[in-house]
Design an enzyme around this catalytic site. Structure first.
Site, PDB file in Angstrom:
ATOM      1  N   HIS A  65       0.836  -1.206   0.000  1.00  0.00           N
ATOM      2  CA  HIS A  65       0.000   0.000   0.000  1.00  0.00           C
ATOM      3  C   HIS A  65       0.871   1.256   0.000  1.00  0.00           C
ATOM      4  O   HIS A  65       0.595   2.208  -0.737  1.00  0.00           O
ATOM      5  CB  HIS A  65      -0.932  -0.014   1.216  1.00  0.00           C
ATOM      6  CG  HIS A  65      -1.913   1.105   1.229  1.00  0.00           C
ATOM      7  ND1 HIS A  65      -1.797   2.174   2.083  1.00  0.00           N
ATOM      8  CD2 HIS A  65      -3.033   1.327   0.487  1.00  0.00           C
ATOM      9  CE1 HIS A  65      -2.812   3.003   1.872  1.00  0.00           C
ATOM     10  NE2 HIS A  65      -3.573   2.508   0.909  1.00  0.00           N
ATOM     11  N   ASP A 111      -6.298   1.527  -2.172  1.00  0.00           N
ATOM     12  CA  ASP A 111      -6.959   1.319  -0.885  1.00  0.00           C
ATOM     13  C   ASP A 111      -7.795   0.044  -0.885  1.00  0.00           C
ATOM     14  O   ASP A 111      -7.802  -0.700   0.101  1.00  0.00           O
ATOM     15  CB  ASP A 111      -7.825   2.526  -0.532  1.00  0.00           C
ATOM     16  CG  ASP A 111      -7.011   3.754  -0.148  1.00  0.00           C
ATOM     17  OD1 ASP A 111      -5.772   3.655  -0.042  1.00  0.00           O
ATOM     18  OD2 ASP A 111      -7.619   4.823   0.051  1.00  0.00           O
TER      19      ASP A 111
END
EC number: 3.1.1.4
Length: 137
Positions: A65, A111
């Site tokens: 991420h 996300d």
């Protein structure tokens, strides 16, 4: 009354949370059973910053991420901290809304992928608040 005023003045100095972070928190809630706070200070990469080798699958989700957000910085005008996007949540499914906005699409995908990864990764309580100098080489 004075205490309330002083309290409110103190609260006025608290910076607002970036909207994108709030969206990410909501995605985490949608995809899994743990709250977003479970991922603060987990492993070497969950939370602010990161270094070394991820300690497990969940930490690797955070590592990925972080790198996804770094890639988003290369999209002209794309700021992962403030850019918002649209998505739908039908627990545990997350769908990013189609958009012509390349930054919004990219960040939503970052996300979404992380939230799904968090939900599927084992959670090891021994990896909370680990010593970065000892464990994150």
């Amino acid at each position: 009354l004075v205490a309330v005023c002083v309290s409110l003045l103190g609260a006025a100095n608290i910076p607002p949370q970036p909207l994108n972070l709030q969206q990410f928190k909501n995605m985490i809630q949608c995809a899994g059973t743990r709250t977003w706070t479970a991922y603060i200070n987990y492993g070497c990469y969950c939370g602010k910053g990161g270094s070394g080798t991820p300690v497990d699958k969940l930490d690797r989700c955070c590592y990925t991420h972080d790198h996804c957000y770094n890639q988003a910085d290369s999209i002209p005008g794309c700021n992962p901290n403030i850019k918002t996007y649209s998505y739908t949540c039908t627990q545990p499914n997350i769908t990013c809304t189609r958009t012509a906005d390349a930054c919004a699409k990219f960040l939503c995908d970052c996300d979404r992928t992380a939230a799904i990864c968090f939900a599927s990764a084992p959670y090891n309580i021994n990896n909370i608040m680990i010593s970065a100098s000892n464990s994150c080489q």
